[in-house]
Design a protein around this motif. Sequence first.
Motif, mmCIF file in Angstrom:
data_model
loop_
_atom_site.group_PDB
_atom_site.id
_atom_site.type_symbol
_atom_site.label_atom_id
_atom_site.label_comp_id
_atom_site.label_asym_id
_atom_site.label_seq_id
_atom_site.Cartn_x
_atom_site.Cartn_y
_atom_site.Cartn_z
ATOM 1 N N ALA A 1 20.719 12.250 1.009
ATOM 2 C CA ALA A 1 20.300 12.215 2.411
ATOM 3 C C ALA A 1 20.491 13.591 3.027
ATOM 4 O O ALA A 1 21.502 14.258 2.809
ATOM 5 N N ALA A 2 19.506 14.016 3.773
ATOM 6 C CA ALA A 2 19.551 15.328 4.425
ATOM 7 C C ALA A 2 20.620 15.350 5.509
ATOM 8 O O ALA A 2 21.224 14.319 5.837
ATOM 9 N N ILE B 1 18.015 11.663 6.926
ATOM 10 C CA ILE B 1 16.746 11.136 6.419
ATOM 11 C C ILE B 1 16.696 11.226 4.898
ATOM 12 O O ILE B 1 17.133 12.219 4.307
ATOM 13 N N TYR B 2 16.182 10.203 4.284
ATOM 14 C CA TYR B 2 15.948 10.212 2.841
ATOM 15 C C TYR B 2 14.523 9.744 2.577
ATOM 16 O O TYR B 2 13.896 9.081 3.415
ATOM 17 N N LYS B 3 13.994 10.064 1.402
ATOM 18 C CA LYS B 3 12.632 9.677 1.049
ATOM 19 C C LYS B 3 12.495 9.554 -0.458
ATOM 20 O O LYS B 3 12.972 10.413 -1.206
ATOM 21 N N LEU C 1 0.817 -1.210 0.000
ATOM 22 C CA LEU C 1 0.000 0.000 0.000
ATOM 23 C C LEU C 1 0.856 1.267 0.000
ATOM 24 O O LEU C 1 0.337 2.372 -0.174
ATOM 25 N N SER C 2 2.174 1.077 0.229
ATOM 26 C CA SER C 2 3.078 2.224 0.384
ATOM 27 C C SER C 2 3.320 2.938 -0.952
ATOM 28 O O SER C 2 3.412 2.311 -1.999
ATOM 29 N N THR C 3 3.446 4.256 -0.852
ATOM 30 C CA THR C 3 3.827 5.064 -2.016
ATOM 31 C C THR C 3 5.116 5.828 -1.745
ATOM 32 O O THR C 3 5.511 6.691 -2.530
ATOM 33 N N THR C 4 5.792 5.504 -0.641
ATOM 34 C CA THR C 4 7.094 6.097 -0.329
ATOM 35 C C THR C 4 8.028 5.038 0.250
ATOM 36 O O THR C 4 7.569 4.036 0.805
ATOM 37 N N VAL C 5 9.304 5.289 0.089
ATOM 38 C CA VAL C 5 10.348 4.498 0.747
ATOM 39 C C VAL C 5 11.164 5.485 1.572
ATOM 40 O O VAL C 5 11.674 6.472 1.033
ATOM 41 N N THR C 6 11.288 5.246 2.856
ATOM 42 C CA THR C 6 11.978 6.182 3.746
ATOM 43 C C THR C 6 12.988 5.445 4.617
ATOM 44 O O THR C 6 12.948 4.224 4.755
ATOM 45 N N GLY C 7 13.922 6.229 5.183
ATOM 46 C CA GLY C 7 14.916 5.654 6.072
ATOM 47 C C GLY C 7 15.990 6.668 6.387
ATOM 48 O O GLY C 7 15.800 7.878 6.179
ATOM 49 N N LYS C 8 17.146 6.177 6.862
ATOM 50 C CA LYS C 8 18.276 7.049 7.198
ATOM 51 C C LYS C 8 19.556 6.493 6.585
ATOM 52 O O LYS C 8 19.744 5.278 6.504
ATOM 53 N N LYS D 1 20.618 5.426 -3.390
ATOM 54 C CA LYS D 1 20.097 4.881 -4.645
ATOM 55 C C LYS D 1 19.072 3.801 -4.344
ATOM 56 O O LYS D 1 19.304 2.928 -3.509
ATOM 57 N N LEU D 2 17.976 3.878 -5.065
ATOM 58 C CA LEU D 2 16.860 2.951 -4.876
ATOM 59 C C LEU D 2 16.802 1.965 -6.028
ATOM 60 O O LEU D 2 16.864 2.358 -7.202
ATOM 61 N N SER D 3 16.658 0.697 -5.689
ATOM 62 C CA SER D 3 16.475 -0.344 -6.704
ATOM 63 C C SER D 3 15.251 -1.172 -6.343
ATOM 64 O O SER D 3 14.984 -1.419 -5.162
ATOM 65 N N ILE D 4 14.512 -1.587 -7.360
ATOM 66 C CA ILE D 4 13.344 -2.459 -7.177
ATOM 67 C C ILE D 4 13.569 -3.701 -8.009
ATOM 68 O O ILE D 4 13.805 -3.615 -9.226
ATOM 69 N N ASN D 5 13.542 -4.808 -7.316
ATOM 70 C CA ASN D 5 13.843 -6.101 -7.967
ATOM 71 C C ASN D 5 15.185 -6.023 -8.715
ATOM 72 O O ASN D 5 15.305 -6.440 -9.866
ATOM 73 N N ASN D 6 16.170 -5.425 -7.989
ATOM 74 C CA ASN D 6 17.551 -5.329 -8.484
ATOM 75 C C ASN D 6 17.718 -4.428 -9.701
ATOM 76 O O ASN D 6 18.752 -4.457 -10.365
#
Length: 557
Positions: A435-436, A440-442, A407-414, A422-427
């Motif tokens: 990152a701020a 924090i990144y989003k 249900l998520s429409t964001t990916v967040t973390g530190k 860098k974000l990867s989906i299914n490699n």
Amino acid sequence: MKSILLKLGLLTTLSVGLVAGKASAEEMDWATKCLSMGDIKPNENPNFQQINCLLTNAALSKNIPPEVVKGIAEKESSGWNQFENGQAVTDGKGYGIMQVTDSDPDPERIKRDIIYNINQGVNILNEKYSWLEASKLPRIKDAGREMIENWYFPVMAYNGKVPVNSPIKRIDGSRNWNTYQDKVFNNIEVHSYLGYEQEHKILAHYPFKYDDFIYNTESQILKFKTPTPEYLLTGELHESVYFLKNGDFVKVTKEGALLRTQPNTSSPWTAQPLNKTFIFDGNFNYTTESPEQINSKNQFVWFHVTSTDGKSSGYIASAYIAKKKDFVAPIVTGVKNNAAYNKDVTITFDEGTALLNDVAFTKGHTIKKDGKYTLVVKDEEGNTTTIIFTIDKTKPATPSMNSVSDLSTTVTGKAEAGSTVKLSINNKYQKSTTAASSGIYKFTISKQKSGTTISVTATDKVGNVSAPKTLKVVDKTPPAIQSVNKVTSKSKTVTGSAEKYATVKIYRGSTIIGKGSVYSNGKFSVAIKTQKANTYLKVSVIDKAGNQNCRTIKVVK
């Protein structure tokens, strides 16, 4: 004609009985520049600084480095003497300060007239240089008259092309430092460059070979191999400073050289750093500030210079300056200024010497240790290149990532502050963000199916990449209930359609009255006991992720 007669009159006043009307216009052109320094008297040596002036201007009149002429005069007359006890100094063959032979067209004048003696000596030397230009003498490749070292063989010829002047000893092939020309060059080093105790260590050396020279034992003439050798010297050549022009840039050649307020060795001074740059104003002076100093044995002269910032000026000895030719700073490869590296770096530079964090550094060396570095490379002209760089081979910490559902429409973390996440989906790489300062990144994403692999990495400013943080998309979607069929007071099952393989529970209030699973065809049938009409039942469908969907039905008759 008038100007020549005027000069002649002046010189006659200066040197009655010495020139007596025989002075050539050639002599007058340079000798009159020394008129103000004193009278030239018969059978007496002029004051030392006037001789310095005569030798200097005679050399310049023929485009010869004065250092060379002064070195010859020192060798020939041991202290620049034309006379000793009223008689011309002689070795039995030559006469006077330049030891010109009695084969001169005017042998008596050679003995009694220092100006004529110097002029004839300079003419002889100039003729010997013409032999070099005609390839009759060895020379330095691409060097001109202004280079002192290029006069080595003309100086030899001034004395004689004889075996004793061979720079290589025939008997064993060793270097012969006792040649006439080597002694003259040593005079230049000692007196023009003030290189006391630096014998044969200032002027560049020729790479002589044994077979460069041919010895004729019968005629006692030293000859050279064919073609005449043309040498390439690896040491720095020395251009005569007397050829400097107004506005030329000069550099200080000795650490602590003194810049004085007056052209003498007794005036106030300030020490100057090696390679400091000055501008020559076009004038040089002799040591003539007082009766005592006019007989100073200094063979150098004083150049008036001004610092490039205009804040200081004064006189500096010709021994301690050289023309600044190179205004290009050393070129450094392997690192760039204000750059950071995540690997070992090998540093080279095209010239000069270097300090790395104030420690001597050799080009071609590899730096492996993490840290901040300052590299300073300085060439012989004082041009400097400074490079500040960092080596950082430490990977950033693995980023954190909050749970991601379907249900998520964001990916967040530190992640490491300022790092590139860098974000990867299914490699498969998708996008990146920074990152701020808080770490924090989003990312904004479209909804993903449960089980999808989401991963992030952090890359620091140097390029080090962290280990990846990987999560699976969590299923948070309630299972679908397509239908629940009618249940009567006589029904012993509850049937319907729902998400495959989900668990189905039937509740009456909080009591489970039946439990089953949805078949692979999406149908379910859960056994129950018959229920009274108007009883409300809750059909609960629970998927494998634990998500639950419910529907309430009413039992009918």
